[in-house]
Scaffold this active site. Sequence first.
Site, PDB file in Angstrom:
ATOM      1  N   ASN A  10       0.880  -1.167   0.000  1.00 34.34           N
ATOM      2  CA  ASN A  10       0.000   0.000   0.000  1.00 34.34           C
ATOM      3  C   ASN A  10       0.920   1.220   0.000  1.00 34.34           C
ATOM      4  O   ASN A  10       1.444   1.608   1.039  1.00 34.34           O
ATOM      5  CB  ASN A  10      -0.884  -0.055   1.258  1.00 34.34           C
ATOM      6  CG  ASN A  10      -1.861   1.095   1.325  1.00 34.34           C
ATOM      7  OD1 ASN A  10      -1.806   2.024   0.517  1.00 34.34           O
ATOM      8  ND2 ASN A  10      -2.746   1.041   2.295  1.00 34.34           N
ATOM      9  N   LYS A  17       3.142   0.775   3.263  1.00 32.52           N
ATOM     10  CA  LYS A  17       2.756  -0.243   4.248  1.00 32.52           C
ATOM     11  C   LYS A  17       2.774  -1.580   3.531  1.00 32.52           C
ATOM     12  O   LYS A  17       2.410  -1.651   2.354  1.00 32.52           O
ATOM     13  CB  LYS A  17       1.343   0.025   4.781  1.00 32.52           C
ATOM     14  CG  LYS A  17       1.234   1.291   5.588  1.00 32.52           C
ATOM     15  CD  LYS A  17      -0.157   1.399   6.209  1.00 32.52           C
ATOM     16  CE  LYS A  17      -0.400   2.802   6.698  1.00 32.52           C
ATOM     17  NZ  LYS A  17      -1.716   3.318   6.378  1.00 32.52           N
ATOM     18  N   ARG A  93      -2.473  -2.090  -3.556  1.00 32.16           N
ATOM     19  CA  ARG A  93      -3.678  -1.297  -3.385  1.00 32.16           C
ATOM     20  C   ARG A  93      -3.561  -0.100  -4.328  1.00 32.16           C
ATOM     21  O   ARG A  93      -2.581   0.646  -4.272  1.00 32.16           O
ATOM     22  CB  ARG A  93      -3.790  -0.810  -1.950  1.00 32.16           C
ATOM     23  CG  ARG A  93      -4.946   0.131  -1.783  1.00 32.16           C
ATOM     24  CD  ARG A  93      -4.970   0.736  -0.405  1.00 32.16           C
ATOM     25  NE  ARG A  93      -6.138   1.591  -0.289  1.00 32.16           N
ATOM     26  CZ  ARG A  93      -6.178   2.710   0.429  1.00 32.16           C
ATOM     27  NH1 ARG A  93      -5.103   3.101   1.089  1.00 32.16           N
ATOM     28  NH2 ARG A  93      -7.251   3.422   0.478  1.00 32.16           N
ATOM     29  N   HIS A 182     -12.639   2.878  -0.267  1.00 37.45           N
ATOM     30  CA  HIS A 182     -12.684   1.845   0.788  1.00 37.45           C
ATOM     31  C   HIS A 182     -13.356   0.565   0.260  1.00 37.45           C
ATOM     32  O   HIS A 182     -13.885  -0.230   1.043  1.00 37.45           O
ATOM     33  CB  HIS A 182     -13.503   2.299   2.011  1.00 37.45           C
ATOM     34  CG  HIS A 182     -12.862   3.368   2.844  1.00 37.45           C
ATOM     35  ND1 HIS A 182     -13.611   4.331   3.494  1.00 37.45           N
ATOM     36  CD2 HIS A 182     -11.579   3.616   3.165  1.00 37.45           C
ATOM     37  CE1 HIS A 182     -12.813   5.138   4.172  1.00 37.45           C
ATOM     38  NE2 HIS A 182     -11.560   4.722   3.982  1.00 37.45           N
ATOM     39  N   GLY A 212     -13.133   4.811  10.103  1.00 32.54           N
ATOM     40  CA  GLY A 212     -11.732   4.919  10.528  1.00 32.54           C
ATOM     41  C   GLY A 212     -11.420   6.397  10.627  1.00 32.54           C
ATOM     42  O   GLY A 212     -12.282   7.200  10.977  1.00 32.54           O
ATOM     43  N   ASN A 213     -10.194   6.773  10.314  1.00 32.05           N
ATOM     44  CA  ASN A 213      -9.887   8.192  10.235  1.00 32.05           C
ATOM     45  C   ASN A 213     -10.625   8.757   9.013  1.00 32.05           C
ATOM     46  O   ASN A 213     -11.320   9.753   9.091  1.00 32.05           O
ATOM     47  CB  ASN A 213      -8.378   8.379  10.155  1.00 32.05           C
ATOM     48  CG  ASN A 213      -7.979   9.762  10.604  1.00 32.05           C
ATOM     49  OD1 ASN A 213      -8.707  10.434  11.322  1.00 32.05           O
ATOM     50  ND2 ASN A 213      -6.832  10.206  10.145  1.00 32.05           N
ATOM     51  N   GLY A 214     -10.503   8.051   7.882  1.00 32.88           N
ATOM     52  CA  GLY A 214     -11.434   8.272   6.769  1.00 32.88           C
ATOM     53  C   GLY A 214     -12.666   7.429   7.067  1.00 32.88           C
ATOM     54  O   GLY A 214     -12.559   6.414   7.745  1.00 32.88           O
ATOM     55  N   ARG A 243     -11.744  15.347   7.499  1.00 34.21           N
ATOM     56  CA  ARG A 243     -12.493  15.797   6.311  1.00 34.21           C
ATOM     57  C   ARG A 243     -13.933  16.145   6.669  1.00 34.21           C
ATOM     58  O   ARG A 243     -14.544  15.472   7.493  1.00 34.21           O
ATOM     59  CB  ARG A 243     -12.514  14.701   5.243  1.00 34.21           C
ATOM     60  CG  ARG A 243     -11.162  14.389   4.675  1.00 34.21           C
ATOM     61  CD  ARG A 243     -11.243  13.299   3.620  1.00 34.21           C
ATOM     62  NE  ARG A 243     -10.037  12.490   3.677  1.00 34.21           N
ATOM     63  CZ  ARG A 243      -9.993  11.170   3.537  1.00 34.21           C
ATOM     64  NH1 ARG A 243     -11.095  10.490   3.312  1.00 34.21           N
ATOM     65  NH2 ARG A 243      -8.856  10.531   3.616  1.00 34.21           N
ATOM     66  N   ASP A 284      -8.943  11.831  17.149  1.00 40.28           N
ATOM     67  CA  ASP A 284      -8.936  10.474  17.694  1.00 40.28           C
ATOM     68  C   ASP A 284     -10.155  10.297  18.601  1.00 40.28           C
ATOM     69  O   ASP A 284     -10.314  11.023  19.581  1.00 40.28           O
ATOM     70  CB  ASP A 284      -7.644  10.222  18.470  1.00 40.28           C
ATOM     71  CG  ASP A 284      -7.480   8.745  18.793  1.00 40.28           C
ATOM     72  OD1 ASP A 284      -8.463   8.118  19.242  1.00 40.28           O
ATOM     73  OD2 ASP A 284      -6.374   8.213  18.598  1.00 40.28           O
ATOM     74  N   GLU A 335     -14.961  -0.518  15.046  1.00 42.21           N
ATOM     75  CA  GLU A 335     -14.649  -1.753  15.769  1.00 42.21           C
ATOM     76  C   GLU A 335     -14.458  -1.523  17.259  1.00 42.21           C
ATOM     77  O   GLU A 335     -14.634  -2.436  18.063  1.00 42.21           O
ATOM     78  CB  GLU A 335     -13.376  -2.385  15.185  1.00 42.21           C
ATOM     79  CG  GLU A 335     -13.579  -2.944  13.794  1.00 42.21           C
ATOM     80  CD  GLU A 335     -12.260  -3.277  13.104  1.00 42.21           C
ATOM     81  OE1 GLU A 335     -11.284  -3.614  13.785  1.00 42.21           O
ATOM     82  OE2 GLU A 335     -12.222  -3.184  11.859  1.00 42.21           O
ATOM     83  N   ASN A 336     -14.039  -0.288  17.608  1.00 42.16           N
ATOM     84  CA  ASN A 336     -13.626  -0.061  19.005  1.00 42.16           C
ATOM     85  C   ASN A 336     -14.501   0.868  19.822  1.00 42.16           C
ATOM     86  O   ASN A 336     -14.490   0.779  21.047  1.00 42.16           O
ATOM     87  CB  ASN A 336     -12.200   0.504  19.024  1.00 42.16           C
ATOM     88  CG  ASN A 336     -11.193  -0.476  18.467  1.00 42.16           C
ATOM     89  OD1 ASN A 336     -11.029  -1.556  19.019  1.00 42.16           O
ATOM     90  ND2 ASN A 336     -10.547  -0.120  17.364  1.00 42.16           N
ATOM     91  N   GLU A 386      -8.288  -5.313   5.061  1.00 43.06           N
ATOM     92  CA  GLU A 386      -8.082  -4.958   3.659  1.00 43.06           C
ATOM     93  C   GLU A 386      -6.899  -5.701   3.048  1.00 43.06           C
ATOM     94  O   GLU A 386      -6.923  -6.065   1.882  1.00 43.06           O
ATOM     95  CB  GLU A 386      -7.889  -3.437   3.543  1.00 43.06           C
ATOM     96  CG  GLU A 386      -9.201  -2.690   3.770  1.00 43.06           C
ATOM     97  CD  GLU A 386      -9.022  -1.208   4.063  1.00 43.06           C
ATOM     98  OE1 GLU A 386      -8.719  -0.873   5.224  1.00 43.06           O
ATOM     99  OE2 GLU A 386      -9.181  -0.401   3.146  1.00 43.06           O
TER     100      GLU A 386
HETATM  101  P1  ADP Z   1      -7.347   4.737   8.900  1.00 47.65           P
HETATM  102  O1  ADP Z   1      -7.047   3.374   8.327  1.00 47.65           O
HETATM  103  O2  ADP Z   1      -8.409   5.500   8.180  1.00 47.65           O
HETATM  104  O3  ADP Z   1      -6.159   5.562   9.235  1.00 47.65           O
HETATM  105  P2  ADP Z   1      -8.290   3.264  11.231  1.00 47.65           P
HETATM  106  O4  ADP Z   1      -9.352   2.384  10.683  1.00 47.65           O
HETATM  107  O5  ADP Z   1      -7.028   2.650  11.696  1.00 47.65           O
HETATM  108  O6  ADP Z   1      -8.026   4.502  10.292  1.00 47.65           O
HETATM  109  O7  ADP Z   1      -8.947   4.077  12.451  1.00 47.65           O
HETATM  110  C1  ADP Z   1      -8.192   4.998  13.177  1.00 47.65           C
HETATM  111  C2  ADP Z   1      -9.107   5.690  14.169  1.00 47.65           C
HETATM  112  O8  ADP Z   1      -9.748   4.725  14.991  1.00 47.65           O
HETATM  113  C3  ADP Z   1      -8.384   6.580  15.158  1.00 47.65           C
HETATM  114  O9  ADP Z   1      -8.215   7.866  14.634  1.00 47.65           O
HETATM  115  C4  ADP Z   1      -9.323   6.586  16.347  1.00 47.65           C
HETATM  116  O10 ADP Z   1     -10.235   7.657  16.205  1.00 47.65           O
HETATM  117  C5  ADP Z   1     -10.093   5.314  16.227  1.00 47.65           C
HETATM  118  N1  ADP Z   1      -9.811   4.342  17.288  1.00 47.65           N
HETATM  119  C6  ADP Z   1      -8.824   3.439  17.358  1.00 47.65           C
HETATM  120  N2  ADP Z   1      -8.887   2.747  18.511  1.00 47.65           N
HETATM  121  C7  ADP Z   1      -9.956   3.219  19.193  1.00 47.65           C
HETATM  122  C8  ADP Z   1     -10.555   2.931  20.458  1.00 47.65           C
HETATM  123  N3  ADP Z   1     -10.077   1.982  21.240  1.00 47.65           N
HETATM  124  N4  ADP Z   1     -11.642   3.638  20.806  1.00 47.65           N
HETATM  125  C9  ADP Z   1     -12.146   4.607  20.015  1.00 47.65           C
HETATM  126  N5  ADP Z   1     -11.626   4.925  18.822  1.00 47.65           N
HETATM  127  C10 ADP Z   1     -10.542   4.254  18.418  1.00 47.65           C
END
Ligand code: ADP
Length: 400
Positions: A10, A17, A93, A182, A212-214, A243, A284, A335-336, A386
């Site tokens: 990627n 990555k 990717r 995505h 995610g961040n996106g 964004r 975050d 997920e989190n 992915e």
């Molecule tokens: P990308 O691939 O778009 O960079 P990810 O899917 O890895 O992003 O997601 C990153 C984001 O996930 C972080 O910016 C944060 O906001 C969120 N995140 C990660 N771990 C946690 C957690 N334990 N609780 C809440 N949010 C989380």
Amino acid sequence: MTATRVLVLNSGSSSVKYQLLDMSDGSRLATGLVERIGEQSSRLKHTPLATGESREWNGAIADHEAALKAVAEELAKDGLGLDSPELAAIGHRVVHGGKSFTEPTVIDERVLAEIERLIPVAPLHNPANLTGIRTAQGLRPDLPQVAVFDTAFHTTMPEAAARYAIDVRTADEHRVRRYGFHGTSHAYVSRATAKLLGRAPEDVNVIVLHLGNGASASAVRGGKCVDTSMGLTPLEGLVMGTRSGDMDPAVIFHLARVGGMSIDEIDTLLNKRSGLIGLCGDNDMREIRRRIDEGDEEAQLAFDIYIHRLKKYIGAYYAVLGRVDAVAFTAGVGENAAPVREAAVAGLEALGLAVDGGLNAVRADEPRLISPAHARVAVAVVPTDEELEIATQTYALVGR
Ligand code: ADP
């Protein structure tokens, strides 16, 4: 010896990555990344999964070629070198495949030319992806290389969802339409959700929320994408880490005419200084939740705006699909962040949507249901992968 390994690359503008997978069982052999390529303070972090012990290297890595050579050296130290006969292919990717690429594609000169032709619609991503491919070809000219496109899964969107309501000739001349991104994640997660329900993907309608961040949402009917929230670029749709997502396009004219901002400044504002970071200074979700717990009103408002938009998309895709079997949360936030999942479906009981507080609080790496027993619509947490999806699609094309 059968070649069963796939290297997934990627390549970003200043980073690479990578993951090496063994497709005989889908296991990971090594993962890593090179950051800040082109700077004095580049960093390579490599983790062979056999030992799990990461190695870090800091110093200047001039360009992608030097980065990939450094990666190849690290892999070789673990007996996983790129010259190994066990390596079947390299899967790349590629962010933008336009309308041309509806499936993963073995790379040849024609494919490279087409990815290059799409640079105007993906000026940040496609050049970096091309550099990654050319560098990998230089290292192993004999090896099949496969492009897996972020846009491919969305090419099944009907015209009614893919077109913007603007002058058709202008749109066509400049290839302005909704492509979506995505895609590998939406494809993987919608299939994994069907599996979790014990049903065939063809029989299931799913709303996938990749947060995610996106962030992007998609409406998937019987395994095929029928709508998604990102558009010409990944700027459209949900509120993201940095964004803006959806807004009145006239905001741009206003900022230019009245605010005196240049197009580049507005581009940076909307892509890098908006979304959660623009609203509250943090992108975050962990930090935002921590601030909310301390009574921070700015963080609370940012969260509320994020959830409001998310809820609108759930409702919109419910209407697009007509019948929804599952809503699946995925990626870092999905997920989190249990509070995000809870808030996103709060008040949607009339649509058959609810989460069970106890199940929602459980942390696990496995796909799982968080809706109450006998719920009309399943709500699920389905970790995305992915890299595995890229490796699977790559191996399906070239596996011997
Ligand atoms: P990308 O691939 O778009 O960079 P990810 O899917 O890895 O992003 O997601 C990153 C984001 O996930 C972080 O910016 C944060 O906001 C969120 N995140 C990660 N771990 C946690 C957690 N334990 N609780 C809440 N949010 C989380």
